[in-house]
Structure formats: C-alpha cells, structure tokens
Design a protein around this motif. Structure first.
Motif, PDB file in Angstrom:
ATOM      1  N   ASP A 161       0.831  -1.203   0.000  1.00 50.77           N
ATOM      2  CA  ASP A 161       0.000   0.000   0.000  1.00 50.77           C
ATOM      3  C   ASP A 161       0.867   1.254   0.000  1.00 50.77           C
ATOM      4  OD1 ASP A 161      -2.357  -1.423  -0.118  1.00 50.77           O
ATOM      5  OD2 ASP A 161      -2.642  -1.433   2.057  1.00 50.77           O
ATOM      6  N   SER A 162       1.934   1.251   0.759  1.00 51.37           N
ATOM      7  CA  SER A 162       2.844   2.404   0.773  1.00 51.37           C
ATOM      8  C   SER A 162       3.535   2.581  -0.575  1.00 51.37           C
ATOM      9  CB  SER A 162       3.896   2.250   1.873  1.00 51.37           C
ATOM     10  OG  SER A 162       3.297   2.344   3.138  1.00 51.37           O
ATOM     11  N   LEU A 163       3.937   1.473  -1.180  1.00 44.32           N
ATOM     12  CA  LEU A 163       4.560   1.568  -2.505  1.00 44.32           C
ATOM     13  C   LEU A 163       3.583   2.134  -3.521  1.00 44.32           C
ATOM     14  CD1 LEU A 163       6.579  -1.769  -2.849  1.00 44.32           C
ATOM     15  CD2 LEU A 163       7.472   0.525  -2.457  1.00 44.32           C
ATOM     16  N   LYS A 164       2.347   1.646  -3.494  1.00 44.07           N
ATOM     17  CA  LYS A 164       1.326   2.147  -4.415  1.00 44.07           C
ATOM     18  C   LYS A 164       1.084   3.641  -4.194  1.00 44.07           C
ATOM     19  CE  LYS A 164      -1.307  -2.138  -5.000  1.00 44.07           C
ATOM     20  NZ  LYS A 164      -2.622  -2.759  -4.765  1.00 44.07           N
ATOM     21  N   ALA A 165       1.027   4.065  -2.937  1.00 48.66           N
ATOM     22  CA  ALA A 165       0.808   5.487  -2.631  1.00 48.66           C
ATOM     23  C   ALA A 165       1.983   6.329  -3.144  1.00 48.66           C
ATOM     24  CB  ALA A 165       0.611   5.678  -1.135  1.00 48.66           C
ATOM     25  N   TRP A 166       3.203   5.827  -2.976  1.00 47.88           N
ATOM     26  CA  TRP A 166       4.381   6.542  -3.453  1.00 47.88           C
ATOM     27  C   TRP A 166       4.333   6.696  -4.968  1.00 47.88           C
ATOM     28  CZ3 TRP A 166       8.479   5.816  -6.735  1.00 47.88           C
ATOM     29  CH2 TRP A 166       9.577   6.671  -6.584  1.00 47.88           C
ATOM     30  N   ILE A 167       4.026   5.604  -5.665  1.00 49.56           N
ATOM     31  CA  ILE A 167       3.957   5.639  -7.128  1.00 49.56           C
ATOM     32  C   ILE A 167       2.852   6.597  -7.584  1.00 49.56           C
ATOM     33  CG2 ILE A 167       3.391   4.277  -9.196  1.00 49.56           C
ATOM     34  CD1 ILE A 167       4.697   1.853  -7.657  1.00 49.56           C
TER      35      ILE A 167
END
Length: 191
Positions: A179-185
């Motif tokens: 979820d954090s990776l998706k938010a960063w992207i």
C-alpha cells in the motif's frame, strides 16, 4: 375434479438482462463462451427467447460492447471530474479506483474485452474509443495542474499503464507494505 399441476411462471427477461448475463460470462470465461446456448442455460431460459431481443449472436456481441463502452466512458468522466484546484485529488482517486483490490470484476471484464479486441474489429474500435477517452480525461486534469501538453500526455499514459499493470500483479511477498509503494507511485504520477 381435474388435477392440474401448478405451472411455474416462465421467466421473462428484457434485453438488459441478456446483456448483463453476457457480461458475466465474458468476465468469467472470455468472449469465446459468449454463445446463445451458454447464456440461455445460465439465465434459465430457452434459446428462443433470445431472438425476441437480438437478431443473432453478433447483435448480442455488439450490444455487450456498446454497454461496456458507454459504462466505461460514463465512469471515466465521473472519476475525472474535478473542481478547479482539485485536479490532483481526482487523479489520485482515479488511480485508487483502478488499483483497488475490490475492482477485480471490473478488471476481469476489462481484460476479457481487451483479449476479444485481439481478434474482433468491432471490439478493437470500442477499446480504442474507451482508451482515447481515458487518456483525454486524465490529460485534461494534468493540463489543469499546469503541465505542458507533452508531459500531460505522457503522464496520462503512465497513469493507465500503472493502474492496469498493478491490477494484473500478484506481488505476494515482494514488499512488506505494498500500500505504501502504491501510494508513493501514485504520488509521483499525479504530482
């Protein structure tokens, strides 16, 4: 006294019920299984009732494509509407909607229509129309954020390449916090 067996009422389906049943088959099995016999069995009706609403299988296929196209374009326009100053929020919302795990049925239908478009000219035209609308709507949001035309177009392609790509991934144990990776992207696409 005459013993009359109770008659069960016949199921009456309208055109939309046939189309929605066909969409379900499309999502589950692909366009190849989009056949009158399969659909009638699934809906619990006779094949004959199909012909009250459609000339032939191609008529059904065209109706399914139109239904999908109209629904997609309506949803795309709704998702990308933004009051001035809220364009980034609309972009982030669009990314979230497409990348959401709860959107599995929509992604299954999308994948089935795209697979269908590899061998059917009408499906190709519908997919192209939907993609053009997707890209145009997101491009307008990026332009409203002050980006130059070429960058707005590039980010629009990147946005949809990301959301469709991530919808196909099953990252499993790749990262502790997807979820954090998706938010960063998403933040980097929409900034």
């Amino acid at each position: 006294m005459e013993n009359k067996a109770a008659k069960t009422p016949r199921t009456m389906l309208d055109r939309d019920a046939w189309i929605k049943g066909a969409i379900a088959i499309l999502a589950e099995h692909g366009a190849e299984r989009l056949r009158v016999e399969v659909l009638a069995t699934r809906l619990g009706v006779t094949k004959g009732s199909f012909y009250w609403h459609f000339k032939d299988r191609r008529d059904l296929q065209d109706a399914v494509l139109d239904f999908w196209k109209d629904g997609r374009i309506r949803d795309i326009r709704k998702q990308t509407q933004a009051e001035p100053g809220n364009e980034v929020a609309a972009l982030l919302h669009t990314i979230e909607v497409y990348a959401s795990a709860r959107n599995r049925k929509g992604i299954a239908i999308e994948a089935a229509v795209r697979s269908w478009a590899r061998r059917d000219p009408q499906a190709v035209a519908v997919v192209e129309a939907v993609d053009a609308e997707r890209l145009a709507c997101s491009c307008r949001l990026f332009l409203a954020c002050g980006l130059p035309e070429q960058e707005a177009q590039a980010r629009s392609v990147m946005l949809y390449a990301y959301v469709f790509g991530v919808s196909l991934l099953r990252p499993g144990g790749f990262a502790d916090d997807m979820d954090s990776l998706k938010a960063w992207i998403a933040g980097h696409i929409a900034r």
